[in-house]
Design an enzyme around this catalytic site. Structure first.
Site, PDB file in Angstrom:
ATOM      1  N   SER A 137       0.837  -1.187   0.000  1.00 10.61           N
ATOM      2  CA  SER A 137       0.000   0.000   0.000  1.00 10.61           C
ATOM      3  C   SER A 137       0.878   1.245   0.000  1.00 10.61           C
ATOM      4  O   SER A 137       1.777   1.363  -0.824  1.00 10.61           O
ATOM      5  CB  SER A 137      -0.967  -0.048   1.188  1.00 10.61           C
ATOM      6  OG  SER A 137      -2.042   0.844   0.992  1.00 10.61           O
ATOM      7  N   ASP A 182      -5.480  -3.807  -2.511  1.00  9.90           N
ATOM      8  CA  ASP A 182      -4.504  -3.353  -1.517  1.00  9.90           C
ATOM      9  C   ASP A 182      -3.795  -4.510  -0.815  1.00  9.90           C
ATOM     10  O   ASP A 182      -4.436  -5.407  -0.265  1.00  9.90           O
ATOM     11  CB  ASP A 182      -5.252  -2.506  -0.485  1.00  9.90           C
ATOM     12  CG  ASP A 182      -4.338  -1.662   0.375  1.00  9.90           C
ATOM     13  OD1 ASP A 182      -3.337  -2.200   0.879  1.00  9.90           O
ATOM     14  OD2 ASP A 182      -4.621  -0.466   0.548  1.00  9.90           O
TER      15      ASP A 182
END
Length: 281
Positions: free
Chosen positions: A40, A155
């Site tokens: 991320s 993510d």
């Protein structure tokens, strides 16, 4: 006492700017980062550092304000699967750090995403840096998922917000965790991290909502999952140095607070290094 570092940068939106401060603390104290991994927001900083352009990246992040954040939001409401397409932010990042194959970066770099189809981690050590980053930052419902062959990627922090087990290691190095999802209580003001808060109209509405509502419950469920997965990651692969920032220290989209977040990241890493050098955990 080892000075070579395998550095792992956790997920956490704007709190990931703390990683810049963590890197500065390590280098100023004579540590050498020999490999890096992230997911991320941690993947963005990891890639920029491994490309040797941390100075340029820091200058850019310090220039970010709310107006720039909004200009980077390529709204995607008609697709039905996300608020934002996510390509505009990647284009802006590439103006700072041109895309390169991960395997050609200055040090070994590992980026982690999550596959919605197989529910497995996807680990990138080769291929386009920013294709990997784009997959790794795909916050569900906010950024559009990334299709790669049969994989539908979101993510990396969903499955492993602190990917300690995938960073490349060299003999004698120390494992350093920059954890920005530290255990925290739900803030009384409500939902600091809900992705829809980036939209100006939604922000005003959120402020009017009661503390416990549909969005705050969903947001808290996600936060609890991330906190728990971070703890489990540290139990499975214990780091030698563990710098921790509380999960609610900053909101997911507090990119206009870059200077303060970077400073806090540097302070927290220095405190963690003090403990390590004094033989404490």
């Amino acid at each position: 006492m080892g000075k070579n570092v395998a550095l792992v940068l956790g997920s956490g939106g704007a709190r990931g700017l703390a990683h810049i401060g963590s890197i500065e603390a390590l280098e100023e104290r004579g540590y050498t980062i020999t490999s890096i991994a992230g997911c991320s927001m941690g993947s963005i900083i990891a890639g920029m550092y491994a490309a040797g352009q941390m100075k340029e990246a820091k200058e850019w992040f310090l220039s970010v304000d709310k107006q720039l954040i909004l200009r980077m939001m390529d709204i995607n409401l008609l697709s039905g699967n996300s608020l934002v397409k996510g390509q505009r932010i990647i284009q802006e990042l590439q103006k700072v750090v041109p895309d390169r194959p991960i395997e050609e970066l200055n040090i070994p770099c590992t980026i982690v995403a999550s596959d919605m189809q197989s529910t497995e981690e996807v680990v990138f050590r080769t291929g386009s840096l920013f294709e990997a980053v784009r997959a790794s930052i795909s916050i569900p419902l906010f950024f559009e998922p990334v299709q790669m062959g049969k994989r539908l990627l979101i993510d990396g922090g969903i499955l492993n917000p602190l990917p300690l087990h995938v960073v490349e290691r060299t003999e004698g190095d120390i494992l350093v965790a920059a954890d920005i999802s530290g255990k925290d209580s739900m803030p009384e003001e409500g939902t600091p991290n809900a992705p829809f808060k980036i939209l100006e109209g939604a922000m005003a509405k959120v402020q009017q909502l009661k503390r416990v509502n549909f969005f705050s419950i969903l947001d808290r469920m996600s936060d609890m999952q991330i906190q728990r997965n971070t703890i489990l990651a540290c139990q499975l692969t214990p780091p030698d140095v563990h710098s921790v920032m509380r999960q609610y220290a900053y909101n997911t989209f507090d990119f206009d607070k870059a200077e303060q977040i970077i400073a806090d990241g540097k302070r927290l890493m220095n405190e963690a290094l003090d403990r390590y050098e004094q033989g404490q955990k």
